[in-house]
Design an enzyme around this catalytic site. Structure first.
Site, PDB file in Angstrom:
ATOM      1  N   GLN A  89       0.841  -1.190   0.000  1.00 32.43           N
ATOM      2  CA  GLN A  89       0.000   0.000   0.000  1.00 32.43           C
ATOM      3  C   GLN A  89       0.884   1.250   0.000  1.00 32.43           C
ATOM      4  OE1 GLN A  89      -1.051   1.686   3.562  1.00 32.43           O
ATOM      5  NE2 GLN A  89      -3.254   1.591   3.285  1.00 32.43           N
ATOM      6  N   GLU A 127      -9.198  -1.706   6.770  1.00 36.27           N
ATOM      7  CA  GLU A 127      -8.042  -1.937   7.635  1.00 36.27           C
ATOM      8  C   GLU A 127      -8.497  -2.008   9.089  1.00 36.27           C
ATOM      9  OE1 GLU A 127      -5.087   1.186   7.846  1.00 36.27           O
ATOM     10  OE2 GLU A 127      -3.579  -0.219   8.590  1.00 36.27           O
ATOM     11  N   GLU A 133      -4.070   9.447  18.793  1.00 31.35           N
ATOM     12  CA  GLU A 133      -4.624  10.804  18.871  1.00 31.35           C
ATOM     13  C   GLU A 133      -5.708  11.004  17.812  1.00 31.35           C
ATOM     14  OE1 GLU A 133      -1.362  10.037  19.136  1.00 31.35           O
ATOM     15  OE2 GLU A 133      -1.329  10.467  21.276  1.00 31.35           O
TER      16      GLU A 133
END
Lengths: 388, 402
Positions: free
Chosen positions: B121, B239, B372
């Site tokens: 990827q 994913e 985050e």
């Protein structure tokens, strides 16, 4: 940066069959009825007003909740006048009661005292009659142990029973004793440990000022109080089972507390503006709430696992209850503390209900075994022995 | 190509079992070579049963895949070594299925699934990590081709890959999210240079990939020009599904390694570490139950938002537990297995030694979305909190400050 698929280690611990962690349609309906009743009859402002009065309990609300909705008899088999439901349904009721900090003796009477009686010989007439009264909600009972009593500790020896069935001794910090008509008292008599039913009127009940205003505690003095010994194959096991069920289901109450605190805080922060922006748009605040949300969804999984284990009588119940109580107690406290802090000055006022949830959460943390007690219990159950 | 809906009569577990028996009868795993068997399995629609017929599937409910896997494993059939080709299976394939042309699906999916062709990827860049949409790699149209130049980073498997899924900027005049296009890139093109990227563990799981005048035929574009960001969302969503989807036994993750050390080494135990270990054991068990609840919600057809929290919990736990284990080991924790620059075929977060586990776990809160970014996503999409004010969304990409 992509994530490789995590591998799984082989382990010496066996994994229990998967508990059902979802809510059934019946459970969803039960939740909806309890929630509708509480939002109508028990908004936070009413709870606050009632807590400051001489009658913290609302007998009318209890009659509807326990009798009309039938929640008092959820754990009692139908042949004994109950609903023949399970810990899963009782857990859903406790989530809602936690989310409204409702001052009703559900946990103490319909769970703790009821489970102690269910551990006795239910073919015995006195046991069956008392269970029937509790299941209808007409009688409220309190299990006469300190609210901090934990499963897995030795049978209490604070009360002695004489050969003619009179009880003498003192019990402190019994939750909801002032609401109870009957006390289920663990006492040691000539025949060893036993559970005894005592009319509350025969005890000297004094109520100290409680930290948690929504679940008052009381000290119970017994001076030769007449009592009826409840037939039980193993009174110590009956008491221990009740405390374990109580600890496991308390996790659902803690989940309800945490859920209310999270939702109320999110709502407040989406509305409240400072520096020309909603306070909830600041990343420092958002990330705290995301972490809290994760704790709440995790607490839900843990609480559901404990309720399902109790309902099915799983071999894994000890572990599931200890995990749920070790985890959910802290989540409720953290959620209530965040609720106070993120409401700023408002959260520190008497008028805002956040403090009721904080006090309930902190009292619940001590109740039925602290998180530390349950971690210690786990150490033995999952073979992680202490040092030395 | 025929696509079959899930309502085709008879497509139940029994029908899947029947088709597995048919496959096994025609291609006995004991006498068929591995690749031959995998190709036959694909052609029988038993590769991924929820894919359409003709593309390795039966158009069946996804849940029936487990039935096929169990039957085939019981018969001793070879598998396609899914951990070696995870990016192809988990990310490229769903994207090709959703956005690919008939030719692209026919060309790519079969060798992808059998593992004949490995995929990687090409998304992250040195200056575009969390802010992926700011990426700089340029694709310029030249006749029937696109010419791609730029640098990608954190590419697993680039050194083994035959193909890559790639996003590149095709229109710098548009705002950042709208000038991106999605391609399939031939990793054997002479303009592709792969260099190992050595990481804090000493080894190199990942690569830097330099693209210099790489030619990609327009026929290898996935989705419309300028729609690459939307196409990439499919890839990234898959994913996260892949991360949250595995069922883990009790003590199945990092806690298993620490607990094993605790049990085997009584002389290392201290009261302070005991309480921390028990706290992390509880947290790990609760995280396992949370993931199990997500799985049950998916199986019941009612997916909840909880999945986005699973990775967050998993990253924190891996880091704290591996840190605790290194502390528990004391003097032994001062030593490390091996700093040699190796190229692991398969990454095992829980493998090697405690030092490795501690260092590798640092990546868990970065890869596949930093913790985050995940917290911001939870706050905005799950809790519905207002977004932070942004200045970069409606400006032409070329005018953004760098």
């Amino acid at each position: 940066m992509t994530t490789p698929t995590p591998q799984t280690l082989s382990t010496s611990q066996t994994t229990p069959a998967s508990p059902d962690l979802l809510y059934s349609d019946v459970e969803d309906e039960l939740r909806a009825s309890v929630r509708a009743l509480l939002s109508d009859r028990c908004p936070p402002s009413a709870v606050l007003a009632r807590c400051e009065s001489d009658t913290p309990y609302d007998p009318e609300l209890w009659r509807t909740l326990a009798g009309a909705l039938g929640t008092a008899g959820l754990l009692v088999p139908e042949r004994l006048g109950g609903q023949g439901a399970s810990a899963r349904e009782a857990a859903v009721v406790l989530e809602e009661l936690g989310a409204a900090v409702t001052p009703v003796p559900f946990l103490t009477s319909a769970v703790l005292a009821t489970c102690a009686l269910l551990g006795c010989d239910t073919k015995d007439e006195a046991v069956a009659a008392l269970l029937q009264q509790l299941a209808s909600g007409e009688t409220v009972a309190a299990l006469a142990v300190p609210f901090t009593a934990a499963p897995g500790v030795p049978f209490p020896r604070a009360v002695r029973a004489s050969s003619d069935g009179e009880l003498t001794g003192t019990l402190t910090s019994v939750a909801d004793a002032t609401a109870a008509g009957v006390l289920v008292v663990p006492a040691v008599g000539p025949e060893g440990p036993g559970l005894y039913a005592v009319e509350a009127a025969a005890a000297r009940i004094t109520a100290p000022v409680p930290l948690d205003l929504t679940r008052p505690i009381a000290d119970v003095g017994l001076a030769g109080a007449p009592a009826r010994r409840l037939e039980a194959p193993d009174a110590a096991a009956a008491l221990d089972g009740a405390l374990r069920a109580g600890a496991g289901l308390l996790a659902s109450e803690q989940l309800g507390i945490a859920q209310w605190c999270l939702e109320t805080t999110v709502q407040h922060l989406a509305e409240r503006h400072q520096f020309g922006r909603p306070v909830g748009s600041f990343q420092a605040v958002k990330h705290r709430l995301a972490d809290l949300w994760l704790e709440v969804v995790s607490a839900r999984a843990a609480a559901r696992a404990a309720a399902d284990a109790l309902a099915s009588g799983s071999d894994d119940t000890r572990v599931a209850v200890a995990v749920a109580q070790a985890y959910c107690a802290g989540v409720a406290v953290h959620a209530a503390e965040e609720c106070v802090q993120l409401h700023g000055g408002i959260g520190m006022t008497w008028e805002h209900p956040a403090h009721l949830f904080l006090k309930r959460a902190k009292a619940d943390e001590a109740a039925l075994g602290t998180p530390g007690h349950h971690r210690t219990a786990l150490a033995a159950a999952v073979d992680l022995p202490a040092a030395g | 190509m025929t696509t079959t809906g899930t309502d085709e009569p008879g497509l139940d577990a029994e029908e899947v079992r029947r088709r597995v028996r048919e496959l096994l009868a025609a291609h006995d795993p004991a006498t068929t070579d591995r690749l031959g068997f995998l190709r036959a399995r694909f052609d029988a629609g038993l590769a991924w049963v929820h894919f359409p017929e003709g593309l390795g599937g039966l158009g069946a409910p996804r849940a029936l895949q487990a039935v096929a896997e169990a039957e085939l494993a019981a018969a001793g059939a070879p598998d396609n070594d899914p951990r070696r080709i995870g990016i192809g299976l988990g990310m490229a394939a769903p994207t090709i299925l959703r956005y690919g042309t008939e030719e692209q699906r026919g060309r790519f999916l079969r060798p992808l699934w059998t593992g004949e062709e490995v995929w990687c990827q090409l998304f992250s860049e040195p200056d575009a990590g969390s802010d992926l949409a700011s990426l700089r790699t340029r694709a310029v149209r030249d006749g029937d081709d696109w010419v791609v130049t730029g640098q990608k980073v954190w590419t697993s498997n680039a050194h083994n890959a035959r193909w890559a899924i790639l996003i590149a900027r095709t229109d710098p005049e548009m705002p950042k999210h709208r000038g991106i296009t999605y391609f399939v890139c031939d990793m054997t093109d002479p303009g592709v240079e792969v260099r190992p990227l050595r990481q804090i563990t000493g080894e190199a799981e990942f690569n830097e990939v330099f693209l210099t005048g790489v030619r990609i035929p327009d026929a290898y574009r996935l989705g419309d020009i300028g729609e690459g960001w939307r196409v990439a969302q499919t890839t990234l969503m898959n994913e996260r599904v892949a991360i949250g989807g595995t069922r883990v036994p009790r003590e199945g993750g990092m806690i298993g390694a620490a607990a094993a050390t605790w049990r085997a080494r009584p002389e290392l135990r201290t009261p302070a570490l005991h309480d921390r270990l028990l706290r992390l054991w509880v947290d790990s068990e609760v995280a396992r139950l949370t993931a199990e609840r997500v799985r049950q919600q998916l199986a019941a057809g009612a997916p909840g938002p909880e999945g986005s929290g699973v990775k967050l919990a998993f990253a924190r736990l891996n880091q704290q537990i591996s840190g605790l284990e290194l502390e528990l080991l004391g003097e032994e924790g001062l030593r490390y297995s091996d700093w040699s620059m190796t190229r692991p075929q398969i990454v095992d977060f829980y493998g090697r030694d405690a030092g490795y586990r501690y260092l590798r776990a640092k990546g868990n809160s970065i890869e596949g979305g930093t913790s985050e970014i995940l917290r911001t996503i939870i706050a905005e999409r799950v809790l519905g909190l207002p977004a932070e004010p942004r200045t970069d969304k409606d400006v032409a990409w070329k005018d953004l400050p760098r």
